[in-house]
Design a protein around this motif. Structure first.
Motif, PDB file in Angstrom:
ATOM      1  N   ARG A   3       1.039  -0.880   0.139  1.00 33.25           N
ATOM      2  CA  ARG A   3       0.012   0.237  -0.360  1.00 33.25           C
ATOM      3  C   ARG A   3       1.219   1.370   0.102  1.00 33.25           C
ATOM      4  O   ARG A   3       0.438   2.502  -0.728  1.00 33.25           O
ATOM      5  N   ILE A   4       2.119   1.468   1.198  1.00 32.00           N
ATOM      6  CA  ILE A   4       2.953   1.690   0.867  1.00 32.00           C
ATOM      7  C   ILE A   4       3.665   2.502  -0.646  1.00 32.00           C
ATOM      8  O   ILE A   4       3.909   3.863  -0.742  1.00 32.00           O
ATOM      9  N   LEU A   5       4.117   1.457  -1.164  1.00 33.58           N
ATOM     10  CA  LEU A   5       5.145   1.433  -2.372  1.00 33.58           C
ATOM     11  C   LEU A   5       3.919   1.970  -3.150  1.00 33.58           C
ATOM     12  O   LEU A   5       4.427   2.722  -4.320  1.00 33.58           O
ATOM     13  N   ARG A   6       2.781   1.932  -3.313  1.00 31.46           N
ATOM     14  CA  ARG A   6       2.017   2.390  -3.790  1.00 31.46           C
ATOM     15  C   ARG A   6       1.359   4.228  -4.199  1.00 31.46           C
ATOM     16  O   ARG A   6       1.474   4.620  -4.912  1.00 31.46           O
ATOM     17  N   HIS A  66       2.302   5.586  -1.165  1.00 29.52           N
ATOM     18  CA  HIS A  66       2.918   6.904  -0.525  1.00 29.52           C
ATOM     19  C   HIS A  66       4.572   6.863  -1.258  1.00 29.52           C
ATOM     20  O   HIS A  66       5.331   6.465  -0.449  1.00 29.52           O
ATOM     21  N   PRO A  67       4.882   7.308  -2.225  1.00 26.83           N
ATOM     22  CA  PRO A  67       6.300   7.252  -3.223  1.00 26.83           C
ATOM     23  C   PRO A  67       6.950   8.347  -2.267  1.00 26.83           C
ATOM     24  O   PRO A  67       7.562   7.956  -2.015  1.00 26.83           O
ATOM     25  N   HIS A  68       6.081   9.593  -1.606  1.00 22.45           N
ATOM     26  CA  HIS A  68       6.854  10.131  -0.694  1.00 22.45           C
ATOM     27  C   HIS A  68       7.937   9.928  -0.053  1.00 22.45           C
ATOM     28  O   HIS A  68       8.517  10.387   0.848  1.00 22.45           O
ATOM     29  N   ALA A  69       7.589   8.543   0.515  1.00 27.31           N
ATOM     30  CA  ALA A  69       7.593   7.935   2.234  1.00 27.31           C
ATOM     31  C   ALA A  69       8.894   6.931   1.239  1.00 27.31           C
ATOM     32  O   ALA A  69       9.712   7.247   2.159  1.00 27.31           O
ATOM     33  N   TRP A  70       9.312   6.172   0.432  1.00 31.86           N
ATOM     34  CA  TRP A  70      10.804   5.636   0.121  1.00 31.86           C
ATOM     35  C   TRP A  70      11.155   6.641  -1.206  1.00 31.86           C
ATOM     36  O   TRP A  70      12.192   5.687  -0.685  1.00 31.86           O
TER      37      TRP A  70
END
Lengths: 307, 330
Positions: free
Chosen positions: A266-269, A271-275
């Protein structure tokens, strides 16, 4: 025949008188000049310098504690207060990016420093004295090289409850000194046969003096180059181990820890700003360090061609 | 030769064997006899030239004499003291009296050190002079070898081969040694510069009262500088004599062959009779497996049966002229 021998002696004084009578550069200064001509390497120095400055001066750029959790702000997108949003426990991503860079750089640098000390001491002993000392040290490097790095590190990490940065650095240094030791030993073996070393023996110089005044200055090229490249690989090792959860434990921010949060699809898809920023941080830092290392090799070890 | 009173250096039955290791267990399976039972002495103030092909053991002999290598057997007396078994600490004070100039001026100077550092290093190791005193002595010797005082701030890469060799000489002479081994000091230089450096070394010898052991691979260079000349072949001295005696009246077939190999422009003034012209064929035999008896017999045009059976000893053919050849033993 050495082409330099062709220069007639009569010509030399004229040359000296002609240009730059006072300008006399040491081999080190000449190396710096060659390095400065390498645009990629100089640009990398600037980029790395900026990254270091930003990370070291993290409190100037953000006043949010990177370890402070806020359960009301979980996985939020970018906002004015949290430029890069927040992570799964509500920590500020931007703050973690800066402080995490600090940790990654500290790990890379101090692991390199420790490896350097071990490598120079053991490599010098092995390469200078040879014989039994050399045999002993080389067998030790064989044993350490034989151990599978990842399995060893995972086992140690699993056995130890609280992994601190210092411990992490020590483990990396203790498992990766053999490469540098071998390089230094090899350089010494070739230096040992040179006449200037015999000449130093002939004047009665002590072993200590020969190692510090004759061997190390002549081996400094390979030492510096390999130390630089090693630092880049340590940063990658740190991120890699943190990513699989065996690095520096979670509340402490590191770039690897931040990317490991993207294991969640979910984060990968969403929240790109996170990783992406920590990923870019690793990429740019490691790339700069490698370019600097290559530049140093070309500048201080001109005999080895660009690879 | 045994007027030992004013002998500065005396070498007695010196041998240097390098073990040849082989097999899985690295056992010694043989010896490379680089220097095999060599004795001679060098008088104060003289120059002894040592001539031999590559592999004849002349450089090894020089290094053994300075204890840069340990002799397998035999003794080396320097100024009356046996230095062949002194340990590293005990030999250190002797090192200021004996020095060496190497062949390759590009390899024998540490390229990372400035001229000043290179020349002052022996003083740092060997004396307790202050910085200013060291600088003063370094400048003095730099000017003596024909460089300028301001050159001391430069680095070796800024000099030509001949100038580098001058730096090497300055480094060797700065502690004011009594004895200097010159290990082919001009072989790597252009012919025009060879003469300059040789003349410099000769002048310095007169000025500082030096004793030289001058190693070279051809007789023409040695002729210029030596008082006496020794010819080495496969680790042994085959002939040793004063320069005049050796060049006019060489006994050993090997020496004769070396003399005829010197290119001569004017035959009319040549000392060597044309009829004795000897051509050497073949290569130097391996020092790890030398021929039996006389080691030169495989290439000697005058070899006879006895040469393969018995090793010729050095005998005094004329006063002060020693030769090791069965042609002259009855």
């Amino acid at each position: 025949m050495n082409p330099n021998l062709q220069e007639s002696e009569a010509k030399m004084p004229d040359m000296n008188r002609g240009k730059g009578q006072n300008k006399s550069y040491s081999p080190f200064q000449l190396g710096i000049q060659r390095f400065m001509k390498n645009k990629m390497a100089v640009a990398s120095v600037i980029v790395l310098f900026l990254i270091v400055i930003v990370c070291v001066m993290a409190p100037v750029f953000t006043n949010i504690d990177p370890e402070e959790t806020n359960l009301l702000l979980i996985e939020k997108g970018p906002s004015d207060e949290h430029i890069l949003g927040t992570n799964g426990v509500g920590q500020d991503n931007f703050s973690r990016l800066l402080y995490g860079g600090r940790v990654s750089l500290i790990v890379g640098f101090s692991a390199m420093f420790f490896t350097l000390i071990i490598g120079v001491v053991l490599g010098s002993l092995a390469g200078y004295y040879g014989g039994k000392v050399d045999n002993l040290i080389m067998r030790a490097t064989d044993i350490v090289l034989m151990l599978p790095f990842l399995v060893l590190v995972l086992t140690i990490m699993a056995l130890i409850d609280k992994v601190t940065i210092g411990l992490f650095v020590t483990i990396i240094a203790l498992t990766s000194w053999p490469n540098l030791t071998r390089i230094i030993r090899g350089t010494y073996l070739s230096l040992r046969e040179q006449e200037f070393v015999l000449s130093a023996r002939a004047i009665g110089a002590t072993d200590f003096r020969i190692i510090f005044k004759h061997f190390i200055p002549n081996a400094i090229g390979p030492i510096v180059v390999n130390a630089t490249l090693m630092m880049a690989s340590y940063i990658i090792i740190e991120s890699g181990l943190s990513f699989i959860g065996f690095g520096i434990p979670k509340p402490t921010p590191t770039w690897g820890n931040m990317i490991s949060e993207a294991q969640n699809i979910r984060i990968l898809r969403n929240h790109p700003h996170a990783w992406i920023p920590p990923g870019l941080g690793i990429l740019v830092t490691v790339l700069s360090i490698n370019f600097i290392g290559d530049g140093l090799r070309d500048a201080f070890d001109p005999k080895s061609n660009r690879r | 030769m045994d007027a030992a009173n004013d002998a500065l250096v005396k070498v007695k039955n010196v041998k240097k064997y390098f073990p040849i290791k082989g097999g899985i267990l690295k056992r010694t399976i043989g010896h490379l006899k680089a220097v095999d039972d060599v004795s001679f002495s060098i008088m104060k103030g003289e120059t002894l030239g040592i001539v031999g092909e590559s592999g004849s053991g002349k450089s090894t002999l020089g290094r053994v004499m300075l204890r840069l290598l340990d002799p397998t057997e035999g003794s080396i007396y320097f100024n009356g003291t046996d230095i062949s078994h002194l340990n590293r600490r005990k030999i250190r004070p002797h090192r200021r009296d004996m020095q060496i100039v190497f062949q390759d001026p590009f390899a024998s100077l540490n390229s990372k050190m400035s001229v000043a550092e290179l020349i002052e290093e022996p003083l740092i190791v060997q004396s307790s002079l202050t910085k200013a005193e060291r600088k003063e002595q370094a400048i003095e010797i730099i000017e003596k070898v024909g460089l300028r005082a301001e050159d001391r701030l430069k680095y070796p890469h800024e000099f030509s081969g001949g100038q580098r060799q001058r730096i090497s000489i300055a480094r060797a002479l700065v502690t004011r040694p009594k004895f200097v081994i010159c290990d082919e000091p001009v072989s790597a230089l252009d012919v025009s510069i060879q003469a300059q450096v040789l003349n410099l070394m000769k002048d310095l010898q007169d000025e500082l009262g030096l004793t030289y052991l001058f190693i070279a691979h051809d007789l023409s260079v040695v002729k210029h500088i030596s008082n006496r000349v020794a010819v080495m072949y496969l680790g042994r001295i085959v002939e040793i004599a004063t320069k005049k005696s050796l060049y006019n009246n060489a006994y050993h077939p090997y020496t004769q062959a070396l003399l005829t190999s010197i290119p001569v422009i004017d035959h009319g003034q040549n000392d060597i009779p044309r009829k004795t012209k000897i051509k050497l064929t073949g290569d130097l035999p391996s020092p790890s497996d030398p021929p039996s008896g006389c080691t030169f017999r495989t290439r000697c045009p005058m070899a006879h049966e006895r040469c393969s059976l018995e090793r010729p000893e050095l005998i005094e053919k004329d006063a002060g002229h020693f030769v090791a050849c069965h042609l002259y033993t009855e």
